[in-house]
Design an enzyme around this catalytic site. Sequence first.
Site, PDB file in Angstrom:
ATOM      1  N   ALA A  53      -3.527  -5.793  -8.336  1.00 50.35           N
ATOM      2  CA  ALA A  53      -4.558  -4.743  -8.607  1.00 50.35           C
ATOM      3  C   ALA A  53      -4.117  -3.346  -8.963  1.00 50.35           C
ATOM      4  O   ALA A  53      -2.970  -3.153  -8.539  1.00 50.35           O
ATOM      5  CB  ALA A  53      -5.559  -4.618  -7.181  1.00 50.35           C
ATOM      6  N   GLN A  55      -4.403  -0.872  -7.311  1.00 49.74           N
ATOM      7  CA  GLN A  55      -3.806  -0.038  -6.111  1.00 49.74           C
ATOM      8  C   GLN A  55      -2.949  -1.169  -5.474  1.00 49.74           C
ATOM      9  O   GLN A  55      -2.909  -0.920  -4.266  1.00 49.74           O
ATOM     10  CB  GLN A  55      -4.941   0.513  -5.177  1.00 49.74           C
ATOM     11  CG  GLN A  55      -5.470   1.875  -5.789  1.00 49.74           C
ATOM     12  CD  GLN A  55      -4.555   2.923  -5.578  1.00 49.74           C
ATOM     13  OE1 GLN A  55      -3.758   2.991  -4.825  1.00 49.74           O
ATOM     14  NE2 GLN A  55      -4.846   4.043  -6.646  1.00 49.74           N
ATOM     15  N   SER A  56      -2.395  -1.773  -5.828  1.00 49.13           N
ATOM     16  CA  SER A  56      -1.595  -2.710  -5.318  1.00 49.13           C
ATOM     17  C   SER A  56      -0.203  -2.336  -4.437  1.00 49.13           C
ATOM     18  O   SER A  56       0.511  -1.525  -5.025  1.00 49.13           O
ATOM     19  CB  SER A  56      -1.023  -3.795  -6.366  1.00 49.13           C
ATOM     20  OG  SER A  56       0.123  -4.461  -5.918  1.00 49.13           O
ATOM     21  N   ASN A  57      -0.169  -2.625  -3.416  1.00 45.92           N
ATOM     22  CA  ASN A  57       0.932  -2.206  -2.440  1.00 45.92           C
ATOM     23  C   ASN A  57       2.373  -3.033  -2.713  1.00 45.92           C
ATOM     24  O   ASN A  57       3.273  -2.553  -2.852  1.00 45.92           O
ATOM     25  CB  ASN A  57       0.680  -2.504  -0.669  1.00 45.92           C
ATOM     26  CG  ASN A  57      -0.476  -1.491  -0.331  1.00 45.92           C
ATOM     27  OD1 ASN A  57      -0.628  -0.473  -0.497  1.00 45.92           O
ATOM     28  ND2 ASN A  57      -1.685  -2.423  -0.236  1.00 45.92           N
ATOM     29  N   CYS A  59       3.049  -3.986  -5.669  1.00 47.72           N
ATOM     30  CA  CYS A  59       3.463  -3.559  -6.997  1.00 47.72           C
ATOM     31  C   CYS A  59       4.052  -2.354  -6.761  1.00 47.72           C
ATOM     32  O   CYS A  59       5.439  -1.882  -7.151  1.00 47.72           O
ATOM     33  CB  CYS A  59       2.403  -3.132  -8.096  1.00 47.72           C
ATOM     34  SG  CYS A  59       1.884  -4.804  -8.878  1.00 47.72           S
TER      35      CYS A  59
END
Length: 314
Positions: A53, A55-57, A59
């Site tokens: 997403a 706001q992916s952690n 990534c």
Amino acid sequence: MKRLSARLGGPHLLIKRDDLSGLAFGGNKTRKLEFLMADALANCCDAVITAGAAQSNHCRQTAAAAAALGLSCHLALGGSPPEASNGNLLLDQLLGAKIHWCGNRRKGEGLIEIEKELTSRGLRTYVIPYGGSNVLGAAGFAAGMVELDAQLRHSGIRADAIVFASSSGGTQAGLIAGKSLAESEVRLLGIRIDNDEPGEDSFESQITSLANQLAERVDMRDRYTPADIVLNSNYTGAGYGIVGDLEREAVRLMAQTEGILLDPVYTGRAFGALLDLLGRREFGSHEHVIFWHTGGAPALFSYAETLAESCERS
Ligand SMILES: Cc1ncc(COP(=O)(O)O)c(C=O)c1O
């Protein structure tokens, strides 16, 4: 968490702090990336590609690991470019990741196209699936469970249950395999963060399959069935990333009682679920319950408005 345990009147609540695991503000992906990035290096790759997403952690932590190792990082993110970057997205950019916006395809559907393009440019690519949840990623969490078991033995604590956020399944698959490796009796309770996607196997089946692949890979004798996977799906609320009172209250209580920051999407939801289950007397008052903090605090900043509002109201 002595203050929180006292405030709630039991059980004994403890916390495993993967939010302190390093790689650009920490999180559970450090454990997965330890194995995945080692594999990328062993295969002489020069570019890693993964998805999540906006706001992916996962990534953000992959971008940090890639920067630290001198690899380029390509992120296939759901959604479209926002007017202003903040939270994890801002960190991705600071860490030098190249962002590919993928609309409603946030779970890695765009990875193959990006891989093809990079390969055609002569790069040697390493694709990490959504959430880092493959056998190698799960291996990181099996090692994490063995680590926690050793810490508990050293401290003379017998844990009864571990509660954690479960989303792409690698954490839970690794924990269940690690529990067998450590010969632990602890109950593992995953709190689901997302709803089922139409057409996919049940989440329990996906976790079972990953745990069995891992068990086979490391020559364990144990094998699992979906009945071994304990998941609570009652707290998915209005859906992935939609923050409600449960998450807001959980984030605030943890922050104000223990000085520890949760995140609004994963740990806020999982800890909110644990608080609700405690209220329903699902755990004995003398039990030792561990909350596994899987990180994610940078996403707090992309929910600033709703979180600040709840602080003002309280
Ligand atoms: C902060 C945080 N907690 C928990 C999880 C869930 O871990 P898993 O995807 O391995 O189920 C994630 C996944 O992205 C996460 O970012």
